[in-house]
Design a protein around this motif. Structure first.
Motif, PDB file in Angstrom:
ATOM      1  N   GLU A  65       0.817  -1.168   0.101  1.00 15.86           N
ATOM      2  CA  GLU A  65      -0.001   0.073   0.299  1.00 15.86           C
ATOM      3  C   GLU A  65       0.670   1.396   0.008  1.00 15.86           C
ATOM      4  N   ALA A  66       2.101   1.446   0.688  1.00 17.88           N
ATOM      5  CA  ALA A  66       2.824   2.251   0.834  1.00 17.88           C
ATOM      6  C   ALA A  66       3.434   2.637  -0.733  1.00 17.88           C
ATOM      7  N   ALA A  67       3.604   1.417  -1.301  1.00 12.08           N
ATOM      8  CA  ALA A  67       4.246   1.804  -2.702  1.00 12.08           C
ATOM      9  C   ALA A  67       2.924   2.340  -3.701  1.00 12.08           C
ATOM     10  N   ALA A 105       3.840   5.659  -5.842  1.00 10.63           N
ATOM     11  CA  ALA A 105       3.657   5.838  -7.115  1.00 10.63           C
ATOM     12  C   ALA A 105       2.744   6.799  -7.639  1.00 10.63           C
ATOM     13  N   LEU A 106       1.540   6.977  -6.868  1.00 14.41           N
ATOM     14  CA  LEU A 106       0.433   7.831  -7.517  1.00 14.41           C
ATOM     15  C   LEU A 106       0.970   9.196  -6.887  1.00 14.41           C
ATOM     16  N   ARG A 107       1.689   9.349  -6.010  1.00 18.63           N
ATOM     17  CA  ARG A 107       2.022  10.646  -5.462  1.00 18.63           C
ATOM     18  C   ARG A 107       2.980  11.088  -6.378  1.00 18.63           C
ATOM     19  N   ALA A 108       4.057  10.199  -7.068  1.00 13.47           N
ATOM     20  CA  ALA A 108       4.868  10.641  -8.059  1.00 13.47           C
ATOM     21  C   ALA A 108       4.081  11.146  -9.251  1.00 13.47           C
ATOM     22  N   ASP A 131      10.887  14.113  -9.902  1.00 11.83           N
ATOM     23  CA  ASP A 131      12.038  13.138  -9.796  1.00 11.83           C
ATOM     24  C   ASP A 131      12.460  12.443  -8.521  1.00 11.83           C
ATOM     25  N   ASP A 132      12.340  13.179  -7.330  1.00  7.98           N
ATOM     26  CA  ASP A 132      12.654  12.503  -6.149  1.00  7.98           C
ATOM     27  C   ASP A 132      11.264  11.743  -5.682  1.00  7.98           C
ATOM     28  N   GLU A 133      10.213  11.941  -6.202  1.00  6.93           N
ATOM     29  CA  GLU A 133       9.055  11.030  -5.781  1.00  6.93           C
ATOM     30  C   GLU A 133       9.141   9.830  -6.611  1.00  6.93           C
ATOM     31  N   LEU A 134       9.817  10.025  -7.779  1.00  9.58           N
ATOM     32  CA  LEU A 134       9.697   8.543  -8.716  1.00  9.58           C
ATOM     33  C   LEU A 134      10.923   7.891  -7.924  1.00  9.58           C
ATOM     34  N   ASP A 135      12.095   8.428  -7.702  1.00 10.75           N
ATOM     35  CA  ASP A 135      13.051   7.613  -7.051  1.00 10.75           C
ATOM     36  C   ASP A 135      12.601   6.830  -5.899  1.00 10.75           C
ATOM     37  N   LEU A 136      11.870   7.426  -5.058  1.00 14.99           N
ATOM     38  CA  LEU A 136      11.480   6.904  -3.869  1.00 14.99           C
ATOM     39  C   LEU A 136      10.340   5.710  -4.263  1.00 14.99           C
ATOM     40  N   ALA A 137       9.534   5.778  -5.203  1.00 10.75           N
ATOM     41  CA  ALA A 137       8.528   4.879  -5.476  1.00 10.75           C
ATOM     42  C   ALA A 137       9.499   3.573  -6.050  1.00 10.75           C
ATOM     43  N   GLN A 139      12.206   2.616  -5.173  1.00  6.22           N
ATOM     44  CA  GLN A 139      12.911   2.057  -3.921  1.00  6.22           C
ATOM     45  C   GLN A 139      11.947   1.101  -3.215  1.00  6.22           C
ATOM     46  N   LEU A 140      10.518   1.610  -3.182  1.00 10.74           N
ATOM     47  CA  LEU A 140       9.704   0.892  -2.431  1.00 10.74           C
ATOM     48  C   LEU A 140       9.264  -0.159  -3.545  1.00 10.74           C
ATOM     49  N   LEU A 141       9.249  -0.185  -4.701  1.00  7.43           N
ATOM     50  CA  LEU A 141       8.853  -1.195  -5.617  1.00  7.43           C
ATOM     51  C   LEU A 141       9.885  -2.316  -5.820  1.00  7.43           C
ATOM     52  N   ALA A 142      11.238  -1.915  -5.364  1.00  8.11           N
ATOM     53  CA  ALA A 142      12.281  -2.945  -5.806  1.00  8.11           C
ATOM     54  C   ALA A 142      12.095  -4.241  -5.367  1.00  8.11           C
ATOM     55  N   ALA A 143      11.457  -4.459  -3.992  1.00  5.79           N
ATOM     56  CA  ALA A 143      11.365  -5.887  -3.177  1.00  5.79           C
ATOM     57  C   ALA A 143      10.077  -6.195  -3.700  1.00  5.79           C
ATOM     58  N   LEU A 144       9.042  -5.782  -4.387  1.00  4.42           N
ATOM     59  CA  LEU A 144       7.697  -6.101  -4.497  1.00  4.42           C
ATOM     60  C   LEU A 144       7.301  -6.580  -5.972  1.00  4.42           C
ATOM     61  N   ASP A 145       6.258  -7.473  -6.013  1.00  6.86           N
ATOM     62  CA  ASP A 145       6.064  -7.557  -7.446  1.00  6.86           C
ATOM     63  C   ASP A 145       4.600  -7.242  -7.624  1.00  6.86           C
ATOM     64  N   LEU A 146       4.358  -6.018  -8.187  1.00  8.06           N
ATOM     65  CA  LEU A 146       3.237  -5.071  -8.287  1.00  8.06           C
ATOM     66  C   LEU A 146       2.965  -4.577  -9.672  1.00  8.06           C
ATOM     67  N   ARG A 147       2.362  -5.037 -10.578  1.00  9.26           N
ATOM     68  CA  ARG A 147       2.514  -4.702 -11.811  1.00  9.26           C
ATOM     69  C   ARG A 147       1.859  -3.520 -12.115  1.00  9.26           C
ATOM     70  N   ALA A 148       0.756  -3.415 -11.596  1.00  9.26           N
ATOM     71  CA  ALA A 148      -0.145  -2.216 -11.857  1.00  9.26           C
ATOM     72  C   ALA A 148       0.641  -0.979 -11.217  1.00  9.26           C
ATOM     73  N   THR A 149       1.062  -1.026 -10.041  1.00  7.37           N
ATOM     74  CA  THR A 149       1.817   0.049  -9.362  1.00  7.37           C
ATOM     75  C   THR A 149       3.088   0.453 -10.241  1.00  7.37           C
ATOM     76  N   THR A 150       3.930  -0.675 -10.981  1.00  7.55           N
ATOM     77  CA  THR A 150       4.956  -0.403 -11.478  1.00  7.55           C
ATOM     78  C   THR A 150       4.543   0.435 -12.722  1.00  7.55           C
ATOM     79  N   ILE A 151       3.482   0.088 -13.286  1.00  8.82           N
ATOM     80  CA  ILE A 151       2.881   0.649 -14.604  1.00  8.82           C
ATOM     81  C   ILE A 151       2.671   2.110 -14.361  1.00  8.82           C
ATOM     82  N   ASN A 152       1.952   2.524 -12.965  1.00  9.31           N
ATOM     83  CA  ASN A 152       1.662   3.821 -12.643  1.00  9.31           C
ATOM     84  C   ASN A 152       2.961   4.592 -12.396  1.00  9.31           C
TER      85      ASN A 152
END
Length: 206
Positions: free
Chosen positions: A74-76, A80-83, A95-101, A103-116
């Motif tokens: 949920e944090a990821a 991603a939507l904040r970015a 830029d910073d918001e995308l970098d953080l997104a 980082q949060l997605l690196a250990a997760l498998d969330l296709r829809a969030t990655t697309i966002n």
């Protein structure tokens, strides 16, 4: 061993006063707002209406709530939507918001969030000559283009003042909605973020 005293405890609990059950306690459901989902819903309502700043704040609150409850997914989602919302306001802020997104997605498998997150990067880079190729690549990956991607494309075309291409995007947006109202809101929001394209009303009526 003598008989139990009147009112005293026994193995079966006879004589024990009945336990009072508080109303609603047995099946109490957690408040969905506690883990960030409620804030994410608010953000999803704000940005299509041109209120990207309010959306970004809602997503930030959602991410913080999710992190406080150890809800990594949920944090990821919220980040991603904040970015995405921030990208409408200013590319450098995104830029910073995308970098953080990422980082949060690196250990997760969330296709829809990655697309966002990918769509957020498109909005950040609106006006770039290479953006059309990236949009085509993302459309190939998606089963359905989706409203968010089309909103990113519309914003890119507003930045370029490309009325002809924008008209085609409006038509695609209408294909994804029951009527033209939501499509109009998205395109109108894009023009508000850009602060130009005064004849967007005429384009949306086509």
């Amino acid at each position: 061993m003598g008989p139990p005293r009147p009112g005293g405890p026994t193995r079966t609990g006879a004589g024990r006063p009945p336990r009072r059950r508080l109303p609603g306690r047995a099946r109490r459901r957690p408040d969905p707002g506690l883990d960030g989902r409620h804030q994410r819903v608010l953000g999803d309502l704000y940005w299509p209406q041109g209120e990207a700043e309010r959306a970004a704040e809602a997503y930030l609150s959602g991410r913080c709530e999710a992190e406080a409850h150890a809800k990594a997914g949920e944090a990821a989602h919220n980040q991603a939507l904040r970015a995405l919302a921030t990208a409408f306001v200013g590319p450098h802020r995104a830029d910073d918001e995308l970098d953080l997104a990422q980082q949060l997605l690196a250990a997760l498998d969330l296709r829809a969030t990655t697309i966002n997150a990918a769509i957020a990067s498109l909005i950040r880079d609106a006006g770039s000559p290479a953006l059309d190729d990236r949009v085509r690549a993302l459309r190939t990956e998606l089963d359905v283009a989706g409203l968010t991607l089309e909103a990113a494309v519309a914003f890119h075309q507003v930045v370029l003042d490309d009325h002809e291409a924008l008209s085609a995007t409006i038509a695609r947006l209408r294909e994804h909605t029951s009527d033209g109202t939501y499509a109009y809101c998205l395109v109108r929001a894009c023009s508000l973020w850009k602060g130009s394209l005064s004849d967007v009303d005429h384009l949306a009526d086509r």
